[in-house]
Design a protein around this motif. Structure first.
Motif, PDB file in Angstrom:
ATOM      1  N   LEU A  69       1.609  -8.881   3.991  1.00 13.60           N
ATOM      2  CA  LEU A  69       2.688  -8.688   3.024  1.00 13.60           C
ATOM      3  C   LEU A  69       3.831  -9.652   3.318  1.00 13.60           C
ATOM      4  O   LEU A  69       4.443 -10.205   2.396  1.00 13.60           O
ATOM      5  CB  LEU A  69       3.179  -7.236   3.087  1.00 13.60           C
ATOM      6  CG  LEU A  69       4.310  -6.874   2.120  1.00 13.60           C
ATOM      7  CD1 LEU A  69       3.872  -7.092   0.674  1.00 13.60           C
ATOM      8  CD2 LEU A  69       4.752  -5.427   2.332  1.00 13.60           C
ATOM      9  N   LYS A  81       5.061 -12.480   0.774  1.00 10.58           N
ATOM     10  CA  LYS A  81       6.457 -12.554   0.332  1.00 10.58           C
ATOM     11  C   LYS A  81       7.014 -13.960   0.537  1.00 10.58           C
ATOM     12  O   LYS A  81       7.761 -14.476  -0.305  1.00 10.58           O
ATOM     13  CB  LYS A  81       7.296 -11.533   1.102  1.00 10.58           C
ATOM     14  CG  LYS A  81       7.066 -10.097   0.651  1.00 10.58           C
ATOM     15  CD  LYS A  81       7.978  -9.143   1.406  1.00 10.58           C
ATOM     16  CE  LYS A  81       7.818  -7.720   0.907  1.00 10.58           C
ATOM     17  NZ  LYS A  81       8.684  -6.777   1.644  1.00 10.58           N
ATOM     18  N   GLU A  82       6.635 -14.586   1.684  1.00 10.81           N
ATOM     19  CA  GLU A  82       7.111 -15.948   1.933  1.00 10.81           C
ATOM     20  C   GLU A  82       6.575 -16.901   0.870  1.00 10.81           C
ATOM     21  O   GLU A  82       7.303 -17.746   0.335  1.00 10.81           O
ATOM     22  CB  GLU A  82       6.670 -16.397   3.325  1.00 10.81           C
ATOM     23  CG  GLU A  82       7.377 -15.648   4.449  1.00 10.81           C
ATOM     24  CD  GLU A  82       6.856 -16.067   5.812  1.00 10.81           C
ATOM     25  OE1 GLU A  82       5.866 -16.831   5.849  1.00 10.81           O
ATOM     26  OE2 GLU A  82       7.439 -15.635   6.840  1.00 10.81           O
ATOM     27  N   LEU A 113       5.501 -16.111  -2.109  1.00 11.57           N
ATOM     28  CA  LEU A 113       6.096 -15.752  -3.394  1.00 11.57           C
ATOM     29  C   LEU A 113       7.496 -16.345  -3.507  1.00 11.57           C
ATOM     30  O   LEU A 113       7.879 -16.869  -4.571  1.00 11.57           O
ATOM     31  CB  LEU A 113       6.151 -14.226  -3.520  1.00 11.57           C
ATOM     32  CG  LEU A 113       6.731 -13.684  -4.834  1.00 11.57           C
ATOM     33  CD1 LEU A 113       5.907 -14.161  -6.033  1.00 11.57           C
ATOM     34  CD2 LEU A 113       6.790 -12.161  -4.803  1.00 11.57           C
ATOM     35  N   ASN A 114       8.243 -16.309  -2.424  1.00 16.55           N
ATOM     36  CA  ASN A 114       9.583 -16.886  -2.460  1.00 16.55           C
ATOM     37  C   ASN A 114       9.506 -18.403  -2.672  1.00 16.55           C
ATOM     38  O   ASN A 114      10.327 -18.985  -3.406  1.00 16.55           O
ATOM     39  CB  ASN A 114      10.317 -16.588  -1.157  1.00 16.55           C
ATOM     40  CG  ASN A 114      10.698 -15.123  -1.045  1.00 16.55           C
ATOM     41  OD1 ASN A 114      10.868 -14.461  -2.067  1.00 16.55           O
ATOM     42  ND2 ASN A 114      10.835 -14.626   0.175  1.00 16.55           N
TER      43      ASN A 114
END
Length: 357
Positions: A299, A303-304, A306-307
């Motif tokens: 996760l 998230k990294e 996705l950022n």
């Protein structure tokens, strides 16, 4: 005298006796007058106390919600009560609340009473406070009904549990002696009634020995008879076992023993099964925790990424906006050029050359 490290240095307070304390008092829910168990118990006790003492006035020291006070009033005693718990007095039944007040057992008692009752109270006080409370009670009456558990250590507020003999001795030091003719087992096995003898009729050593010996002799005979009966029963069981008598009683006992052994084996099997299930569940939990850790790690990576994608998308949108603004500016310039007189004049001047071609 130096206090030992295990001796309590602070007593209990009013806050220790709130809702939680009375919620399931001694295994019975709702310690109040409207609970059938407690109302019947105290009404029965009050009738016995009235018949035993013929008291016309009484004070219950450590009255809690006033159940004993209310019961004594119902049998014709002008009863009052005092308790350290503000909560208990506030929660008392409306019929008895005006007969109760908040106060400590160590405070002086106004007036005198035919009878003072103190039921399971002094074990909650520091030793020094308990002795002071005894002084206060002895100064206000000649007859005291007293109980204090000699062995209930589970209650955290029981900071001064003592054998009954110690309490009776404390009263004797003040001229109050046990009434050996009074059986108070309807309240508790350790309940006592102590009475102060007039100054001119203090019991002699002979009187005291006679009182206690009379009670001791009866109890001693009862114990010896029960021991003999137990010994004879043991011998009879041993004889049946040696003779191997196949009587109906022996068969019943053997069947019962077999049943108990079977139940014990079932309990052992159930224990083994439960332990296996616990181990299996623990292994499953460990596996789930490992998966949860891996999922948490993925996760974080997701998230990294996705950022990063969001940043790229934001940059792309910024470039698109710049290109749009440039295109719009070019369109405006073209429109302005088309609308200008210079452009139209140029068009007119270039027509002949276009025809000659």
């Amino acid at each position: 005298m130096r206090l030992s490290e295990s001796s309590p240095t602070t007593g209990t307070s009013s806050a220790d006796y709130a809702d939680d304390y009375y919620a399931t008092y001694r295994g019975h829910e709702d310690y109040d007058w409207d609970t059938d168990h407690w109302r019947e118990f105290f009404l029965s006790a009050a009738g016995r106390i009235k018949a035993l003492t013929n008291a016309q006035t009484s004070l219950d020291v450590g009255c809690a919600k006033g159940l004993l006070v209310q019961a004594l009033v119902s049998v014709g005693v002008d009863a009052r009560g005092v308790d350290v718990s503000e909560h208990a007095v506030a929660k008392a039944h409306a019929d008895v609340r005006d007969r109760l007040r908040v106060g400590s057992a160590t405070e002086p008692i106004d007036g005198r009473y035919d009878l003072i009752t103190c039921v399971e109270v002094l074990e909650h006080l520091l030793p020094s406070d308990a002795q002071l409370a005894i002084d206060r009670m002895c100064a206000a009456t000649d007859l005291i009904l007293f109980t204090s558990t000699p062995g209930h250590f589970e209650d955290p507020t029981h900071i001064n549990v003592r054998p009954t003999a110690e309490w009776v001795t404390s009263f004797a030091e003040r001229g109050f002696f046990r009434r050996t003719d009074a059986n108070l087992e309807f309240l508790a096995p350790w309940a006592v009634l102590v009475q102060k003898a007039p100054p001119d009729a203090q019991p002699t050593a002979r009187d005291l020995v006679h009182r206690y010996e009379s009670q001791y002799a009866t109890l001693h005979v009862e114990v010896m008879e029960k021991r003999n009966a137990l010994l004879e029963s043991h011998r009879e069981i041993a004889r049946l076992h040696v003779d191997g008598a196949d009587t109906a009683e022996v068969r019943r006992l053997r069947e019962r023993l077999a049943t108990l052994e079977q139940e014990a084996q079932q309990l052992k099997d159930a224990q083994v099964t439960a332990e296996h299930e616990v181990l299996t569940t623990r292994d499953h939990i460990i596996g789930l925790e490992a998966k949860a850790e891996e999922a948490a790690r993925l996760l974080v990576v997701f998230k990294e990424r996705l950022n990063q994608q969001r940043e790229k998308a934001a940059e792309l949108q910024r470039r698109i906006r710049v290109q749009r603004r440039r295109a719009e500016e070019s369109e405006r310039r073209a429109e302005a050029l088309l609308a200008s007189r210079t452009w139209r004049a140029g068009r007119l001047l270039t027509r002949p050359f276009r025809r000659g071609r």
